[in-house]
Structures are given as structure tokens and as C-alpha cells.
Scaffold this motif. Structure first.
Motif, short mmCIF file in Angstrom:
data_model
loop_
_atom_site.label_atom_id
_atom_site.label_comp_id
_atom_site.label_asym_id
_atom_site.label_seq_id
_atom_site.Cartn_x
_atom_site.Cartn_y
_atom_site.Cartn_z
N VAL A 180 32.22 66.07 8.86
CA VAL A 180 32.73 65.01 9.74
C VAL A 180 34.25 65.08 9.86
O VAL A 180 34.81 65.08 10.97
N ILE A 181 34.94 65.16 8.71
CA ILE A 181 36.40 65.02 8.75
C ILE A 181 37.12 66.29 9.22
O ILE A 181 38.15 66.19 9.89
N LEU A 182 36.59 67.48 8.92
CA LEU A 182 37.30 68.69 9.31
C LEU A 182 37.36 68.87 10.83
O LEU A 182 38.44 69.11 11.38
N PRO A 183 36.25 68.73 11.54
CA PRO A 183 36.35 68.81 13.01
C PRO A 183 37.20 67.69 13.60
O PRO A 183 37.92 67.92 14.57
N ALA A 184 37.11 66.50 12.99
CA ALA A 184 37.88 65.37 13.51
C ALA A 184 39.38 65.62 13.37
O ALA A 184 40.17 65.35 14.28
N VAL A 185 39.80 66.15 12.22
CA VAL A 185 41.22 66.42 11.99
C VAL A 185 41.70 67.56 12.89
O VAL A 185 42.81 67.50 13.44
N ARG A 186 40.87 68.61 13.05
CA ARG A 186 41.27 69.73 13.92
C ARG A 186 41.47 69.25 15.36
O ARG A 186 42.34 69.75 16.07
N GLY A 187 40.67 68.28 15.78
CA GLY A 187 40.77 67.79 17.15
C GLY A 187 41.86 66.76 17.36
O GLY A 187 42.12 66.38 18.50
N ASP A 188 42.51 66.31 16.30
CA ASP A 188 43.53 65.26 16.42
C ASP A 188 44.60 65.50 15.35
O ASP A 188 44.79 64.69 14.46
N ARG A 189 45.30 66.61 15.43
CA ARG A 189 46.23 66.99 14.36
C ARG A 189 47.47 66.10 14.30
O ARG A 189 48.14 66.04 13.27
N ARG A 190 47.77 65.43 15.39
CA ARG A 190 48.94 64.53 15.34
C ARG A 190 48.68 63.33 14.44
O ARG A 190 49.60 62.58 14.13
N ILE A 191 47.43 63.18 13.99
CA ILE A 191 47.09 62.05 13.14
C ILE A 191 47.88 62.07 11.83
O ILE A 191 48.20 61.03 11.26
N PHE A 192 48.23 63.28 11.34
CA PHE A 192 49.01 63.39 10.11
C PHE A 192 50.36 62.69 10.26
O PHE A 192 50.78 61.93 9.38
N GLY A 193 51.02 62.96 11.37
CA GLY A 193 52.32 62.33 11.61
C GLY A 193 52.21 60.83 11.71
O GLY A 193 53.06 60.10 11.19
N GLU A 194 51.17 60.34 12.38
CA GLU A 194 51.00 58.90 12.54
C GLU A 194 50.73 58.22 11.21
O GLU A 194 51.24 57.14 10.93
N VAL A 195 49.88 58.84 10.37
CA VAL A 195 49.61 58.29 9.04
C VAL A 195 50.90 58.18 8.24
O VAL A 195 51.19 57.15 7.62
N LEU A 196 51.70 59.24 8.26
CA LEU A 196 52.94 59.25 7.48
C LEU A 196 53.94 58.23 8.00
O LEU A 196 54.60 57.54 7.22
N VAL A 197 54.07 58.12 9.32
CA VAL A 197 55.03 57.17 9.89
C VAL A 197 54.63 55.73 9.55
O VAL A 197 55.47 54.92 9.14
N LEU A 198 53.35 55.41 9.69
CA LEU A 198 52.90 54.05 9.43
C LEU A 198 52.88 53.72 7.93
O LEU A 198 53.04 52.57 7.55
N GLY A 199 52.65 54.74 7.10
CA GLY A 199 52.66 54.49 5.66
C GLY A 199 54.04 54.50 5.05
O GLY A 199 54.23 54.05 3.92
N LEU A 200 55.02 55.00 5.82
CA LEU A 200 56.37 55.15 5.29
C LEU A 200 57.01 53.84 4.83
O LEU A 200 57.67 53.82 3.78
N PRO A 201 56.88 52.73 5.58
CA PRO A 201 57.53 51.49 5.12
C PRO A 201 57.10 51.08 3.71
O PRO A 201 57.94 50.78 2.86
#
Length: 452
Positions: free
Chosen positions: A228-249
Motif C-alpha cells: 500500500v505505502i510504497l506505490p502511494a509514496v512513489r506516486g506522491d513524492r512531494r509528500i516528504f517535504g510537506e510532512v517535514l514542513v508541517l512537523g517542523l514547528p
């Protein structure tokens, strides 16, 4: 399951959401606080102030571990809750990114604890007596760092779906394990600080196994099956940046808190090991109250994100009011209880009269923040849940860095030990006022834009 998660937010009243989301989160926060207190309690039974001070000395490095888990977990929590409200399907790649990040961060902090501790501990205020204890403590915990980061991250993430029991059960298992093994390893087997680290490491590993097993056993918004997660991550790689930006505070707030802790330790080291031990003990009361208030606010964060994403202003405002009043009243009640029973609380951790007297002073000053600290956490949780990462980051930096560190240095130099004790109270007061201004200024700008 995803439909039932949406129904949880839509069908339950504000009071029902407090019971379903905030209560388990509060229990989880209290469990985590007790978890952190357990080592201090049993090490205190050894009657060795150096060993007690060493655990406080290791605190900033342990805090970095927690910050990395928060970085992966809080960012994903915000994404998942809003994805469920908007029904855009991005919750699965977010969970996959969180898994990859949390394991990578865990390995990184584990290596840091092992190889960098000898360099960092003297900089944090360590002495010839405390450094050997702190070093043995951290190097054992380094092996369990990936498990600890994973548990911190995913206990937060499962909250975003309303499925809080998994996270609570995992942390409870870890805490109970630690509480059972601490007296066995520390006192019965005579392992001292090393025994405390072994008990904590065992608790971290078991908690991670329990949480991973629960997540793999059911399908839903947080699904960690590789298919489930590997195809989902490959199809939406910008998700890493969004997770980091939102978790940064939250992560930066956590890191700055540990930087402040390190600076406090440097100041306190000049007043001897008694001061270090007393600050560690006395600060637990304020932390306990803060964790309850934080638990209510971050427990309700998925609801804030869901109603914000669904553009349901009435429910959003109702949840904010209910959360704020509940957190404030419980915090004030906790402050009153510790004012009355503070001496008994501090005596749990030490029998040394000098350390106990100093710890009681720290406790009574620290809990004075209770009447307004709930408002700070409410503002921070709302800003993060609504995706306002910049403002959330500003609020986090205010309390833990931009205000606390200068306040600590100014008051510590002017009023010495007394100034150090009052620095956190002063910082919390200023930061809460500043956070309120940031929130209200944002509302005013939005209203002007709407009229224009």
C-alpha cells in the motif's frame, strides 16, 4: 474504516470528541510523563546525587530523539486529518513517508548518542562524576532509538484518524514494562543507571512492536503494508517535504526546549549537583500539568484539522472553545493540588533535605504557568492543524527559544539561582501573550481581505 473515521468527527458532539480524542491523548501524555519519571524515582532510591544529576544531563539528547519522532508524526497527523476532511486520498502516502522518515531518524539519533555523547556531555555541564553515568545511560538507549522514534511518530499519527487506542495501548505497555524492570535492574541486580537505561530500552522496543502489530493488523487511513505505502509514496513524492514542513514547528519547539534545558544545566552546574538534581525533580510537577493541557489540545488537533478542511466553522469554533476551557480548568486544578501536596510529591524522588527543599521551590514556581499555558497549546495546535506552518513555527520558536533562552540568560545573570528558577514562568507568560497577538492579527487580516 475510513468512513467510520469521518463519522467519528461528524456525528459526535464536542463533548463526545473530548472523550474520544482528548481523554486518551491526556492518558497517553500522563503515561509518557510517568515513563520519564520512573527512572528518576528508582535512581533516587540509590541515594547517589551524581547518578540523579546524570539523568538530567542526558535529557537534552533524549529530547532530540523525541523531536525527531515529533517531526515525522505531527506533520503527518496534520496531513492525514485534513485529507480525511477533504477526502482527497493523501493519507496513505503521508503514512508511508512517516514510516521511512521515522526509521531513518531513529538510526541517525542512535548513532549520535553512541559516538557524539563523549563530546557533547561536557558541553552540557557534565563533570567527572556525572559524565560516566550519563554516557552509560545514553549508549544503551542508542540501540532502542529507532523503536523510540517510530513509537513517538505513529502514536501521534493514529490520533489523526480517531483511532487513539492503539497509541495509548503501546505506550502503556512500554511504561508498565519500564516500571516493572526498573526496580529489578536498578535495585535488585545493582545495575544502577545502566539498569534504568536497559529498562527504558526494553519498554521502547515492546511499545514499537505492539504499535506496529496493531497497525499491520487492520486496514484504514494508516496502513503500513508495503503493497500500500510504497506505490502511494512513489506516486506522491512531494509528500516528504510537506510532512517535514508541517512537523517542523513542533520539532523545532522540542529542539529549542532541549537547547534551553542544556543552557539551564550549564547555569545550574555552577551551583553544584544538588541544584541539577533539584531542578530535574521540581520540574516534573510543571511538566505533568503541561502534559495534561497539551494532551487535550493535541488530542483535539485531528478534529480541528478535519473541520478546518471541511470548512465547518461552527464545529471548529465549538471544538476550540470546549478544548480551551477544559484544558484551563484542569490545569488550574492541578496547580492547586501541587501547591498543597508539593512537598509529598518532591519527597518521592529524594530523601536528601537540601535537594528536596530546592526541588519544592522549583515546583511551586514552575506550576504558576498553569492558568495560561493551556491557551498557548491551543493556539499552537490550531495553527498546526490548519496547515499554517509559518505561524505555528513562529509560536514554537517564541516560547522555547526566542523568549526562553534570553530570559534564562538575563535572569540567571542578574538573580543567579533564583533567576534560573523564574525564567520558565516569565518566558511562558510573554510567549502566550505573543501567540495570542499572532492569532488575532491573522484573523484581523482575513476579515479585512474578505471585506475588500
Amino acid at each position: 474504516m475510513e468512513k467510520s473515521q469521518s463519522l467519528l468527527f461528524e456525528r459526535k458532539s464536542n463533548a463526545g470528541l473530548l472523550v474520544s480524542l482528548a481523554l486518551p491523548a491526556v492518558v497517553l501524555m500522563v503515561i509518557m510523563t510517568v515513563y520519564n519519571m520512573t527512572d528518576i524515582y528508582f535512581i533516587g532510591k540509590l541515594g547517589d546525587v551524581s547518578a540523579l544529576a546524570a539523568v538530567s544531563l542526558a535529557g537534552p539528547l533524549m529530547g532530540v530523539q523525541s523531536a525527531l519522532g515529533t517531526l515525522a508524526g505531527d506533520g503527518t497527523c496534520s496531513l492525514v486529518s485534513r485529507a480525511l476532511g477533504q477526502k482527497n486520498g493523501r493519507e496513505k502516502p503521508a503514512a508511508g513517508a512517516a514510516l521511512i522518515l521515522s526509521l531513518g531518524f531513529g538510526v541517525m539519533i542512535g548513532l549520535g548518542m553512541w559516538f557524539l555523547s563523549p563530546v557533547l556531555l561536557p558541553m552540557l555541564g557534565g563533570t567527572e562524576k556525572t559524565i560516566p553515568y550519563a554516557l552509560s545511560y545514553l549508549r544503551i538507549l542508542a540501540f532502542a532509538a529507532p523503536a523510540a522514534v517510530f513509537t513517538t511518530a505513529f502514536a501521534n499519527i493514529v490520533r489523526s484518524t480517531g483511532a487513539v487506542r492503539e497509541g495509548m495501548a503501546a505506550h502503556l505497555l512500554g511504561t508498565v514494562t519500564n516500571m516493572i524492570l526498573d526496580p529489578v535492574f536498578i535495585l535488585l541486580l545493582g545495575l544502577g543507571v545502566r539498569g534504568a537505561a536497559l529498562a527504558t530500552a526494553a519498554g521502547n522496543v515492546l511499545a514499537a512492536i505492539a504499535l506496529l502489530r496493531a497497525l499491520l493488523s487492520k486496514k484504514g487511513a494508516v496502513d503500513l503494508h508495503p503493497s500500500v505505502i510504497l506505490p502511494a509514496v512513489r506516486g506522491d513524492r512531494r509528500i516528504f517535504g510537506e510532512v517535514l514542513v508541517l512537523g517542523l514547528p513542533s520539532a523545532i519547539g522540542n529542539l529549542l526546549m532541549n537547547l534551553s534545558h542544556a543552557i539551564q544545566n550549564r547555569f545550574l552546574a555552577g551551583y553544584g549537583e544538588d541544584a541539577l538534581a533539584a531542578f530535574s525533580i521540581g520540574g516534573k510537577g510543571g511538566i505533568l500539568i503541561a502534559m495534561v493541557a497539551m494532551g487535550i489540545c493535541i488530542g483535539m488537533q485531528p478534529a480541528f484539522g478535519y473541520f478546518y478542511g471541511a470548512e465547518d466553522q461552527k464545529r471548529l469554533h465549538g471544538c476550540l472553545r470546549a478544548s480551551g476551557w477544559t484544558a484551563s480548568l484542569i490545569s488550574i486544578g492541578g496547580m492547586a493540588a501541587l501547591m498543597v501536596f508539593g512537598k509529598g510529591f518532591t519527597s518521592l524522588f529524594t530523601s536528601d533535605p537540601a535537594v528536596s527543599a530546592l526541588a519544592l521551590n522549583v515546583l511551586r514556581i514552575g506550576i504558576l504557568t498553569a492558568p495560561f499555558i493551556s491557551l498557548y497549546y491551543l493556539i499552537s495546535s490550531f495553527l498546526q492543524a490548519s496547515g499554517q506552518a509559518g505561524k505555528a513555527l513562529t509560536v514554537s520558536i517564541l516560547r522555547q527559544g526566542a523568549v526562553l533562552i534570553p530570559t534564562l540568560m538575563i535572569l540567571g545573570n542578574l538573580f543567579e539561582l533564583t533567576g534560573i528558577f523564574w525564567s520558565s514562568f516569565t518566558s511562558d507568560l510573554i510567549s502566550t501573550a505573543a501567540a495570542s497577538v499572532i492569532l488575532l492579527a491573522g484573523k484581523k487580516k482575513a476579515a479585512i481581505k474578505a471585506v475588500a
